[in-house]
Design a protein around this motif. Structure first.
Motif, PDB file in Angstrom:
ATOM      1  N   ARG A  12       0.815  -1.211   0.000  1.00  0.00           N
ATOM      2  CA  ARG A  12       0.000   0.000   0.000  1.00  0.00           C
ATOM      3  C   ARG A  12       0.850   1.263   0.000  1.00  0.00           C
ATOM      4  O   ARG A  12       0.529   2.231  -0.677  1.00  0.00           O
ATOM      5  CB  ARG A  12      -0.928   0.004   1.235  1.00  0.00           C
ATOM      6  N   ASP A  13       1.946   1.272   0.754  1.00  0.00           N
ATOM      7  CA  ASP A  13       2.741   2.495   0.821  1.00  0.00           C
ATOM      8  C   ASP A  13       3.525   2.741  -0.458  1.00  0.00           C
ATOM      9  O   ASP A  13       4.028   3.840  -0.680  1.00  0.00           O
ATOM     10  CB  ASP A  13       3.694   2.463   2.019  1.00  0.00           C
ATOM     11  N   LEU A  14       3.630   1.725  -1.331  1.00  0.00           N
ATOM     12  CA  LEU A  14       4.301   1.891  -2.612  1.00  0.00           C
ATOM     13  C   LEU A  14       3.338   2.289  -3.711  1.00  0.00           C
ATOM     14  O   LEU A  14       3.759   2.716  -4.788  1.00  0.00           O
ATOM     15  CB  LEU A  14       5.011   0.594  -3.012  1.00  0.00           C
ATOM     16  N   ALA A  15       2.046   2.125  -3.492  1.00  0.00           N
ATOM     17  CA  ALA A  15       1.056   2.348  -4.539  1.00  0.00           C
ATOM     18  C   ALA A  15       0.435   3.742  -4.476  1.00  0.00           C
ATOM     19  O   ALA A  15      -0.563   4.002  -5.124  1.00  0.00           O
ATOM     20  CB  ALA A  15      -0.045   1.291  -4.433  1.00  0.00           C
ATOM     21  N   ASN A  16       1.021   4.648  -3.676  1.00  0.00           N
ATOM     22  CA  ASN A  16       0.505   6.007  -3.590  1.00  0.00           C
ATOM     23  C   ASN A  16      -0.958   6.035  -3.158  1.00  0.00           C
ATOM     24  O   ASN A  16      -1.802   6.666  -3.780  1.00  0.00           O
ATOM     25  CB  ASN A  16       0.656   6.742  -4.926  1.00  0.00           C
ATOM     26  N   VAL A  17      -1.257   5.282  -2.091  1.00  0.00           N
ATOM     27  CA  VAL A  17      -2.605   5.298  -1.555  1.00  0.00           C
ATOM     28  C   VAL A  17      -2.915   6.698  -1.026  1.00  0.00           C
ATOM     29  O   VAL A  17      -2.128   7.295  -0.289  1.00  0.00           O
ATOM     30  CB  VAL A  17      -2.748   4.256  -0.426  1.00  0.00           C
ATOM     31  N   GLY A  18      -4.059   7.243  -1.413  1.00  0.00           N
ATOM     32  CA  GLY A  18      -4.386   8.621  -1.086  1.00  0.00           C
ATOM     33  C   GLY A  18      -4.907   8.788   0.332  1.00  0.00           C
ATOM     34  O   GLY A  18      -5.302   7.834   1.000  1.00  0.00           O
ATOM     35  N   ALA A  19      -4.914  10.034   0.771  1.00  0.00           N
ATOM     36  CA  ALA A  19      -5.457  10.374   2.078  1.00  0.00           C
ATOM     37  C   ALA A  19      -6.976  10.464   2.001  1.00  0.00           C
ATOM     38  O   ALA A  19      -7.545  10.818   0.970  1.00  0.00           O
ATOM     39  CB  ALA A  19      -4.881  11.702   2.560  1.00  0.00           C
ATOM     40  N   THR A  20      -7.632  10.155   3.089  1.00  0.00           N
ATOM     41  CA  THR A  20      -9.068  10.378   3.205  1.00  0.00           C
ATOM     42  C   THR A  20      -9.309  11.837   3.584  1.00  0.00           C
ATOM     43  O   THR A  20      -8.367  12.608   3.828  1.00  0.00           O
ATOM     44  CB  THR A  20      -9.670   9.454   4.266  1.00  0.00           C
ATOM     45  N   ALA A  21     -10.584  12.227   3.667  1.00  0.00           N
ATOM     46  CA  ALA A  21     -10.900  13.624   3.980  1.00  0.00           C
ATOM     47  C   ALA A  21     -10.353  14.067   5.334  1.00  0.00           C
ATOM     48  O   ALA A  21      -9.712  15.120   5.431  1.00  0.00           O
ATOM     49  CB  ALA A  21     -12.417  13.838   3.896  1.00  0.00           C
ATOM     50  N   PRO A  22     -10.584  13.317   6.416  1.00  0.00           N
ATOM     51  CA  PRO A  22     -10.023  13.776   7.694  1.00  0.00           C
ATOM     52  C   PRO A  22      -8.504  13.780   7.703  1.00  0.00           C
ATOM     53  O   PRO A  22      -7.877  14.674   8.290  1.00  0.00           O
ATOM     54  CB  PRO A  22     -10.586  12.779   8.715  1.00  0.00           C
ATOM     55  N   GLU A  23      -7.882  12.807   7.044  1.00  0.00           N
ATOM     56  CA  GLU A  23      -6.426  12.749   7.005  1.00  0.00           C
ATOM     57  C   GLU A  23      -5.850  13.950   6.263  1.00  0.00           C
ATOM     58  O   GLU A  23      -4.835  14.532   6.676  1.00  0.00           O
ATOM     59  CB  GLU A  23      -5.980  11.451   6.344  1.00  0.00           C
ATOM     60  N   ALA A  24      -6.493  14.334   5.158  1.00  0.00           N
ATOM     61  CA  ALA A  24      -6.000  15.480   4.389  1.00  0.00           C
ATOM     62  C   ALA A  24      -6.036  16.753   5.225  1.00  0.00           C
ATOM     63  O   ALA A  24      -5.123  17.589   5.151  1.00  0.00           O
ATOM     64  CB  ALA A  24      -6.830  15.649   3.119  1.00  0.00           C
ATOM     65  N   LEU A  25      -7.090  16.926   6.023  1.00  0.00           N
ATOM     66  CA  LEU A  25      -7.175  18.113   6.864  1.00  0.00           C
ATOM     67  C   LEU A  25      -6.067  18.138   7.910  1.00  0.00           C
ATOM     68  O   LEU A  25      -5.519  19.202   8.235  1.00  0.00           O
ATOM     69  CB  LEU A  25      -8.545  18.184   7.546  1.00  0.00           C
ATOM     70  N   ILE A  26      -5.725  16.960   8.440  1.00  0.00           N
ATOM     71  CA  ILE A  26      -4.646  16.887   9.421  1.00  0.00           C
ATOM     72  C   ILE A  26      -3.321  17.263   8.776  1.00  0.00           C
ATOM     73  O   ILE A  26      -2.537  18.045   9.318  1.00  0.00           O
ATOM     74  CB  ILE A  26      -4.573  15.478  10.027  1.00  0.00           C
ATOM     75  N   VAL A  27      -3.057  16.718   7.585  1.00  0.00           N
ATOM     76  CA  VAL A  27      -1.808  17.017   6.898  1.00  0.00           C
ATOM     77  C   VAL A  27      -1.728  18.506   6.560  1.00  0.00           C
ATOM     78  O   VAL A  27      -0.677  19.136   6.690  1.00  0.00           O
ATOM     79  CB  VAL A  27      -1.666  16.148   5.630  1.00  0.00           C
ATOM     80  N   GLU A  28      -2.854  19.075   6.130  1.00  0.00           N
ATOM     81  CA  GLU A  28      -2.889  20.511   5.841  1.00  0.00           C
ATOM     82  C   GLU A  28      -2.513  21.312   7.088  1.00  0.00           C
ATOM     83  O   GLU A  28      -1.706  22.261   7.025  1.00  0.00           O
ATOM     84  CB  GLU A  28      -4.286  20.909   5.356  1.00  0.00           C
ATOM     85  N   ALA A  29      -3.080  20.944   8.236  1.00  0.00           N
ATOM     86  CA  ALA A  29      -2.794  21.659   9.479  1.00  0.00           C
ATOM     87  C   ALA A  29      -1.339  21.479   9.896  1.00  0.00           C
ATOM     88  O   ALA A  29      -0.685  22.434  10.345  1.00  0.00           O
ATOM     89  CB  ALA A  29      -3.727  21.172  10.589  1.00  0.00           C
ATOM     90  N   VAL A  30      -0.802  20.266   9.752  1.00  0.00           N
ATOM     91  CA  VAL A  30       0.593  20.017  10.100  1.00  0.00           C
ATOM     92  C   VAL A  30       1.518  20.885   9.250  1.00  0.00           C
ATOM     93  O   VAL A  30       2.457  21.515   9.754  1.00  0.00           O
ATOM     94  CB  VAL A  30       0.926  18.519   9.921  1.00  0.00           C
ATOM     95  N   ASN A  31       1.254  20.928   7.952  1.00  0.00           N
ATOM     96  CA  ASN A  31       2.085  21.752   7.077  1.00  0.00           C
ATOM     97  C   ASN A  31       2.022  23.226   7.464  1.00  0.00           C
ATOM     98  O   ASN A  31       3.027  23.937   7.451  1.00  0.00           O
ATOM     99  CB  ASN A  31       1.644  21.583   5.623  1.00  0.00           C
ATOM    100  N   ARG A  32       0.816  23.686   7.795  1.00  0.00           N
ATOM    101  CA  ARG A  32       0.664  25.093   8.139  1.00  0.00           C
ATOM    102  C   ARG A  32       1.485  25.436   9.375  1.00  0.00           C
ATOM    103  O   ARG A  32       2.157  26.478   9.427  1.00  0.00           O
ATOM    104  CB  ARG A  32      -0.815  25.427   8.371  1.00  0.00           C
ATOM    105  N   VAL A  33       1.440  24.557  10.378  1.00  0.00           N
ATOM    106  CA  VAL A  33       2.212  24.794  11.595  1.00  0.00           C
ATOM    107  C   VAL A  33       3.708  24.787  11.283  1.00  0.00           C
ATOM    108  O   VAL A  33       4.471  25.634  11.766  1.00  0.00           O
ATOM    109  CB  VAL A  33       1.870  23.738  12.656  1.00  0.00           C
ATOM    110  N   MET A  34       4.144  23.841  10.462  1.00  0.00           N
ATOM    111  CA  MET A  34       5.575  23.760  10.151  1.00  0.00           C
ATOM    112  C   MET A  34       6.035  24.959   9.326  1.00  0.00           C
ATOM    113  O   MET A  34       7.160  25.435   9.483  1.00  0.00           O
ATOM    114  CB  MET A  34       5.884  22.446   9.443  1.00  0.00           C
ATOM    115  N   VAL A  35       5.168  25.459   8.439  1.00  0.00           N
ATOM    116  CA  VAL A  35       5.505  26.674   7.693  1.00  0.00           C
ATOM    117  C   VAL A  35       5.688  27.839   8.658  1.00  0.00           C
ATOM    118  O   VAL A  35       6.645  28.620   8.560  1.00  0.00           O
ATOM    119  CB  VAL A  35       4.416  26.997   6.639  1.00  0.00           C
ATOM    120  N   GLU A  36       4.774  27.954   9.627  1.00  0.00           N
ATOM    121  CA  GLU A  36       4.867  29.026  10.614  1.00  0.00           C
ATOM    122  C   GLU A  36       6.144  28.920  11.437  1.00  0.00           C
ATOM    123  O   GLU A  36       6.721  29.920  11.848  1.00  0.00           O
ATOM    124  CB  GLU A  36       3.649  28.989  11.544  1.00  0.00           C
ATOM    125  N   ARG A  37       6.612  27.704  11.654  1.00  0.00           N
ATOM    126  CA  ARG A  37       7.833  27.485  12.428  1.00  0.00           C
ATOM    127  C   ARG A  37       9.098  27.647  11.596  1.00  0.00           C
ATOM    128  O   ARG A  37      10.202  27.572  12.123  1.00  0.00           O
ATOM    129  CB  ARG A  37       7.822  26.075  13.017  1.00  0.00           C
TER     130      ARG A  37
END
Length: 374
Positions: A228-253
């Protein structure tokens, strides 16, 4: 010298990673049948594709490559020599090729060994591509919202200079333009479109690809399983929101893009993908459904009017998924995904030592959950 060259040019997000891993895993059978899929020299831990070698040849003729050409020139030289020394058909796969302009296509064809060239284009509905493309945007360390990303794509369709990134997207996904460029270069009769099935088993894409490329019995009818990790399995809706938030925090840092990408990959592969219940699928927002459906209709019309051979059903590209109302996203789903993300890697080790989790990340996730609950 190669007797025939098959170029699988993409598109991105159309099962290409899945197909490339199957081709690599079938190396022994392919060679025994006279076919070459040249992948063994690729950079460590990269998808088994010829992408980096083509970077070495084409450089800035691929929109996102910039200064990478010199770093991969040796890979191109090795690929060219390997293909030139093979006495039989060769198949190569690289999604970057779909974005080449006319001059880039000419450079590629002039640089390949003299042999007939066939082009295979795998195509997936934009209703599925757009969520996957935004997820890749997040995996690359960006923090743009889905609505903002779709706005960039729309602007790029209308105005190249006004939205260069959006225009790059359409270099790969505007079917009328893609078929014009490649059909003019090799002949539309040497191009094949493979549609990604909407609801058939995953193996059906492989079988369509196998038919389109002419691999036949040289490749397995039932493909080997791809992790699964080699086949580019996509994020679900809640997972995408988490990743978006993580990126935003890291950009701010002030984290670098490389650091953001590494953290997101760790979160996805070790924290989110292994879960049994990953939440609702990510869909095109209802406010965008009619516009996305119009883009898809234009693609269907372009394929049908081009005269290109199609393996599969062009109606697989229709906008069913874009026009469906997405299932409601519950705050509890986002919170569960966030909990998994927070317990990955360095955060997990800190938690075991009693150090807790980053408060800024917790606050960002909490804000997103409250917004969804309102």
């Amino acid at each position: 010298m190669a007797e025939r060259i098959v170029l699988h040019i993409g598109t991105m997000k159309s099962g290409t990673t899945y197909l490339q891993h199957i081709l690599a895993a079938s190396d022994e059978q392919l060679r025994a049948s006279g076919w070459l899929y040249p992948h063994t020299w690729r950079p460590t831990d990269e998808v088994p594709t010829q992408q980096f070698a083509f970077y070495g040849l084409l450089g800035p003729q691929i929109p996102w490559v910039e200064g990478w050409r010199d770093a991969h020139r040796g890979a191109w030289d090795r690929l060219r020599d390997q293909v030139g020394g093979w006495d039989g058909p060769v198949i190569m796969s690289a999604e970057a090729l779909v974005a080449l302009d006319d001059a880039g296509i000419d450079t590629l064809l002039e640089s390949l060994p003299r042999a007939p060239v066939d082009v295979v284009l795998t195509v997936r509905s934009l209703a599925s591509v757009l969520p996957s493309s935004w997820q890749q945007h997040l995996r690359n360390g960006h923090s743009q919202s889905f609505d903002g990303y779709l706005g960039m794509i729309r602007d790029g369709r209308a105005d190249r200079d006004g939205s260069p990134s959006g225009h790059v997207f359409w270099r790969s996904y505007d079917m009328a333009d893609v078929l014009r460029r490649w059909g003019s270069a090799v002949g539309i009769d040497r191009c094949v479109v493979v549609t990604v099935p909407r609801s058939a088993p995953t193996d059906e894409l492989w079988r369509r690809f196998r038919e389109a490329t002419g691999l036949g019995d040289a490749a397995p009818d039932t493909p080997p399983e791809v992790p699964r990790d080699l086949a580019n399995v996509g994020a679900t809706a809640p997972e995408a929101l988490i990743v978006e938030a993580v990126n935003r925090v890291m950009v701010e840092r002030g984290a670098s893009q490389a650091e953001r990408r590494a953290r997101v990959r760790l979160i996805m592969v070790r924290g989110l993908l292994p879960r049994a219940d990953r939440g609702v699928a990510l869909r095109v927002p209802p406010a965008w459904a009619s516009e996305v459906a119009a883009w898809i209709d234009a693609d269907v019309d372009a394929i049908r009017s081009s005269g290109v051979r199609v393996v599969g059903d062009v109606d697989d590209l229709r906008a069913d998924r874009a026009t469906d109302d997405p299932a409601p996203l519950l705050p509890e789903e986002v919170a569960t995904a966030a909990a998994e993300a927070l317990l990955v890697g360095r955060v997990r080790r800190a938690a075991r030592r009693g150090g807790g989790v980053p408060r800024r990340l917790l606050r960002a996730v909490a804000r997103r959950v409250r917004r969804l609950a309102d």
